[in-house]
Design a protein around this motif. Structure first.
Motif, mmCIF file in Angstrom:
data_model
loop_
_atom_site.group_PDB
_atom_site.id
_atom_site.type_symbol
_atom_site.label_atom_id
_atom_site.label_comp_id
_atom_site.label_asym_id
_atom_site.label_seq_id
_atom_site.Cartn_x
_atom_site.Cartn_y
_atom_site.Cartn_z
ATOM 1 N N ARG A 92 -14.764 -23.597 23.187
ATOM 2 C CA ARG A 92 -14.593 -22.537 22.192
ATOM 3 C C ARG A 92 -15.516 -21.360 22.506
ATOM 4 N NH1 ARG A 92 -17.287 -22.792 16.493
ATOM 5 N NH2 ARG A 92 -18.966 -22.320 17.904
ATOM 6 N N ASN A 93 -16.772 -21.674 22.835
ATOM 7 C CA ASN A 93 -17.725 -20.610 23.136
ATOM 8 C C ASN A 93 -17.381 -19.893 24.441
ATOM 9 O OD1 ASN A 93 -19.082 -21.195 20.795
ATOM 10 N ND2 ASN A 93 -20.623 -22.462 21.799
ATOM 11 N N TYR A 94 -16.833 -20.622 25.402
ATOM 12 C CA TYR A 94 -16.396 -19.978 26.647
ATOM 13 C C TYR A 94 -15.263 -18.993 26.364
ATOM 14 C CZ TYR A 94 -14.273 -19.163 31.164
ATOM 15 O OH TYR A 94 -13.736 -18.555 32.270
ATOM 16 N N SER A 97 -14.958 -11.527 24.527
ATOM 17 C CA SER A 97 -15.906 -10.619 23.880
ATOM 18 C C SER A 97 -15.919 -9.254 24.557
ATOM 19 C CB SER A 97 -17.312 -11.220 23.890
ATOM 20 O OG SER A 97 -17.790 -11.339 25.204
ATOM 21 N N SER A 149 -24.666 -24.022 24.753
ATOM 22 C CA SER A 149 -23.651 -25.080 24.704
ATOM 23 C C SER A 149 -23.698 -25.937 25.962
ATOM 24 C CB SER A 149 -22.256 -24.478 24.551
ATOM 25 O OG SER A 149 -22.123 -23.817 23.324
ATOM 26 N N LYS A 168 -25.074 -17.920 24.110
ATOM 27 C CA LYS A 168 -24.464 -18.975 23.304
ATOM 28 C C LYS A 168 -23.793 -20.004 24.212
ATOM 29 C CE LYS A 168 -21.538 -19.618 19.279
ATOM 30 N NZ LYS A 168 -20.716 -18.989 18.259
ATOM 31 N N LEU A 169 -23.112 -19.528 25.226
ATOM 32 C CA LEU A 169 -22.452 -20.406 26.188
ATOM 33 C C LEU A 169 -23.486 -21.230 26.955
ATOM 34 C CD1 LEU A 169 -19.705 -21.211 27.354
ATOM 35 C CD2 LEU A 169 -19.958 -19.337 28.985
ATOM 36 N N PHE A 217 -16.925 -27.466 21.562
ATOM 37 C CA PHE A 217 -17.656 -26.245 21.224
ATOM 38 C C PHE A 217 -17.973 -25.412 22.468
ATOM 39 C CE2 PHE A 217 -18.589 -28.462 17.168
ATOM 40 C CZ PHE A 217 -18.059 -27.498 16.333
ATOM 41 N N TYR A 257 -23.041 -13.507 23.980
ATOM 42 C CA TYR A 257 -22.136 -14.661 24.078
ATOM 43 C C TYR A 257 -22.477 -15.542 25.283
ATOM 44 C CZ TYR A 257 -19.089 -13.413 20.231
ATOM 45 O OH TYR A 257 -18.587 -13.172 18.979
ATOM 46 N N ALA A 262 -14.663 -17.510 23.548
ATOM 47 C CA ALA A 262 -15.237 -16.375 22.813
ATOM 48 C C ALA A 262 -15.951 -15.424 23.780
ATOM 49 C CB ALA A 262 -16.197 -16.873 21.732
ATOM 50 N N TYR A 263 -16.671 -15.985 24.740
ATOM 51 C CA TYR A 263 -17.349 -15.163 25.750
ATOM 52 C C TYR A 263 -16.331 -14.360 26.555
ATOM 53 C CZ TYR A 263 -19.543 -14.031 30.204
ATOM 54 O OH TYR A 263 -19.977 -13.373 31.322
#
Length: 121
Positions: free
Chosen positions: A72-74, A80, A95, A91-92, A69, A88, A76-77
């Protein structure tokens, strides 16, 4: 279908599998707690040894899930828009806190000798 839609659907299916694995991990932790109860009642070391092995395995599995995750979040960041970067980034950061937390729990689980109960995932 567009390739991006297909990839998103594949990702979501994979994440569903991860959540099923997480549920299994939680069930294993409940079983580990039951073994701890047996240890408390019988004072037989085999129960606490088995529960600690279960807890170590589940923590490592959770680390792998949280790492997925984080990655995935990295991504997405990274992908973005400028307007969404701040959101984001939070969120990162969350995580990364999960990963640090699970690493500390793993350290504790490998070093402790007498704590009764499952780790808090």
């Amino acid at each position: 279908m567009k390739e991006t839609i297909i990839n998103e659907l594949k990702r979501l299916k994979f994440e569903e599998l991860l959540w099923i694995i997480f549920i299994i991990i939680c069930i294993l932790n409940i079983y580990g707690d039951k073994l701890e109860e047996k240890y408390i009642i019988t004072n037989q070391q085999k129960y606490t040894n088995k529960s600690n092995k279960i807890f170590k395995i589940t923590l490592i599995a959770v680390l792998l899930i949280y790492t997925y995750f984080f990655i995935r979040n990295y991504n997405a960041y990274k992908n973005s828009s400028l307007n969404d970067k701040k959101l984001y980034k939070k969120k990162l950061l969350g995580s990364s806190f999960l990963i640090v937390g699970i690493l500390l729990l793993i350290y504790f689980q490998f070093k402790q000798k007498s704590f009764i109960g499952s780790p808090a995932l």
